[in-house]
Write an enzyme that holds these catalytic residues in place. Structure first.
Site, short mmCIF file in Angstrom:
data_model
loop_
_atom_site.label_atom_id
_atom_site.label_comp_id
_atom_site.label_asym_id
_atom_site.label_seq_id
_atom_site.Cartn_x
_atom_site.Cartn_y
_atom_site.Cartn_z
N SER A 61 -3.44 -4.37 -2.13
CA SER A 61 -4.60 -3.85 -1.30
C SER A 61 -4.26 -2.75 -0.43
O SER A 61 -3.16 -2.79 0.20
CB SER A 61 -5.13 -5.22 -0.52
N SER A 62 -5.13 -1.76 -0.15
CA SER A 62 -4.72 -0.75 0.91
C SER A 62 -4.89 -1.59 2.60
O SER A 62 -4.02 -1.04 3.23
CB SER A 62 -6.03 0.14 1.09
N HIS A 96 -2.38 2.98 -3.76
CA HIS A 96 -1.14 2.23 -3.99
C HIS A 96 -1.10 2.10 -5.59
O HIS A 96 -1.70 2.47 -6.18
CB HIS A 96 -1.28 0.97 -3.22
N MET A 132 -11.31 4.60 -2.61
CA MET A 132 -11.63 4.87 -1.25
C MET A 132 -10.24 5.66 -0.55
O MET A 132 -10.12 5.59 0.46
CB MET A 132 -12.35 3.81 -0.38
N HIS A 139 -4.05 1.04 -7.68
CA HIS A 139 -4.91 2.15 -8.09
C HIS A 139 -4.29 2.81 -9.30
O HIS A 139 -4.97 3.50 -9.98
CB HIS A 139 -5.16 3.11 -7.00
#
Ligand code: PAF
Length: 277
Positions: free
Chosen positions: A185-186, A31, A27, A34
């Protein structure tokens, strides 16, 4: 690296794409976690295959409109990460292209999504399954990489692949962590500096608790450590079976200690495997 901003553009790009196609669904707000998923996709695709990253903030998996609105959007930085980590193409559709106004078919999961995150986020995993199935179909991917951090999501996607006979190999990637143990985590970027400094207690709580001999001691220890901070509010803390995600009171099969913890409005999740007694 090509960029497709619609289903039609994607179809055109894929017409000449080599195989295998390995998809990394995201989505955005990418970071290093990913980036590691893209690296793993690259490894699986090999030098001749294609790595495809999708960036789509999927509206139908958000149970609260405010969360959808606040979701970080960092496209320019995301594209740099994709390029630097060897993606061949990026699919960035908009919601109008992805979903028909009068759409009436959704994937529904009826068992694994009833506990943990699914219990407090009604419809979330149906939204995830629906978009992931669409992405599999649109990209004709042979394999797709998912982070183990979202282990309920991973278990549900594996179940969808099994139950719907999808021809996509699911490749898991272990959770990546910051130096203090916080799972990447985002959402971490929405924490205040005080909350961010405190949030390493989640990992600490799970690690210490998992060493306790009984399920009740495990749960008490984790709760004590998390609730010792005045900044935290536990959404859930549970021991579940690793495969079917049902809560368990006896640890006779591979099990997971999982939690979701609020820092203000930011909800963080983490989990740890519990060694069998
Ligand atoms: O994990 C995520 O980022 C999302 O849930 C996913 C799998 C890309 C579906 O929107």
């Amino acid at each position: 690296m090509w960029i497709a901003r619609s289903k039609a553009e994607l179809e055109q790009q894929l017409a000449t794409s080599p195989r295998p196609v390995v998809l990394v669904p995201t989505m955005g707000a990418l970071h290093p976690g990913h980036a590691a998923l893209i690296d793993l996709a690259r490894k699986h695709a090999g030098p001749d295959g294609a790595v495809l990253v999708s960036i789509f903030v999927n509206p139908i998996q958000f149970d609260k409109p405010a969360d959808l609105e606040k979701y970080p959007r960092t496209e320019d930085a995301d594209l740099i990460i994709c390029r630097n980590h060897g993606a061949d193409g990026v699919f960035i559709p908009d919601a109008e292209d992805m979903y028909f106004d009068n759409r009436s078919i959704t994937v529904t999961e009826t068992h694994l999504s009833k506990h943990l995150c699914g219990a407090t986020r009604p419809g979330h995993f149906d939204g995830v399954c629906t978009v992931v199935l669409k992405l599999f179909n649109l990209t004709h991917c042979d394999a797709a990489v998912f982070g183990e951090k979202d282990f309920q999501q991973l278990a549900i996607i594996r179940r969808m692949v099994r139950d719907l006979d999808l021809r996509v190999q699911i490749i898991p990637h272990p959770t990546l962590r910051e130096a203090d143990g916080l799972a990447m985590s985002s959402r971490n970027r929405r924490l205040t500096p005080e909350q961010r400094a405190d949030a390493s207690r989640i990992r600490e709580a799970l690690t210490l608790a998992a060493q306790k001999p009984s399920p009740s001691e495990i749960l008490v220890t984790a709760r004590e450590i998390i609730e010792a901070s005045k900044l935290t509010k536990i959404d859930y803390l549970a021991i579940v079976d690793e495969e079917n995600l049902q809560p368990t009171e006896q640890i006779t099969r591979p099990s997971i200690l999982a939690c979701a913890v609020f820092y203000g409005e930011v909800r963080l999740i983490d989990h740890i495997r519990i060694p069998k007694a």
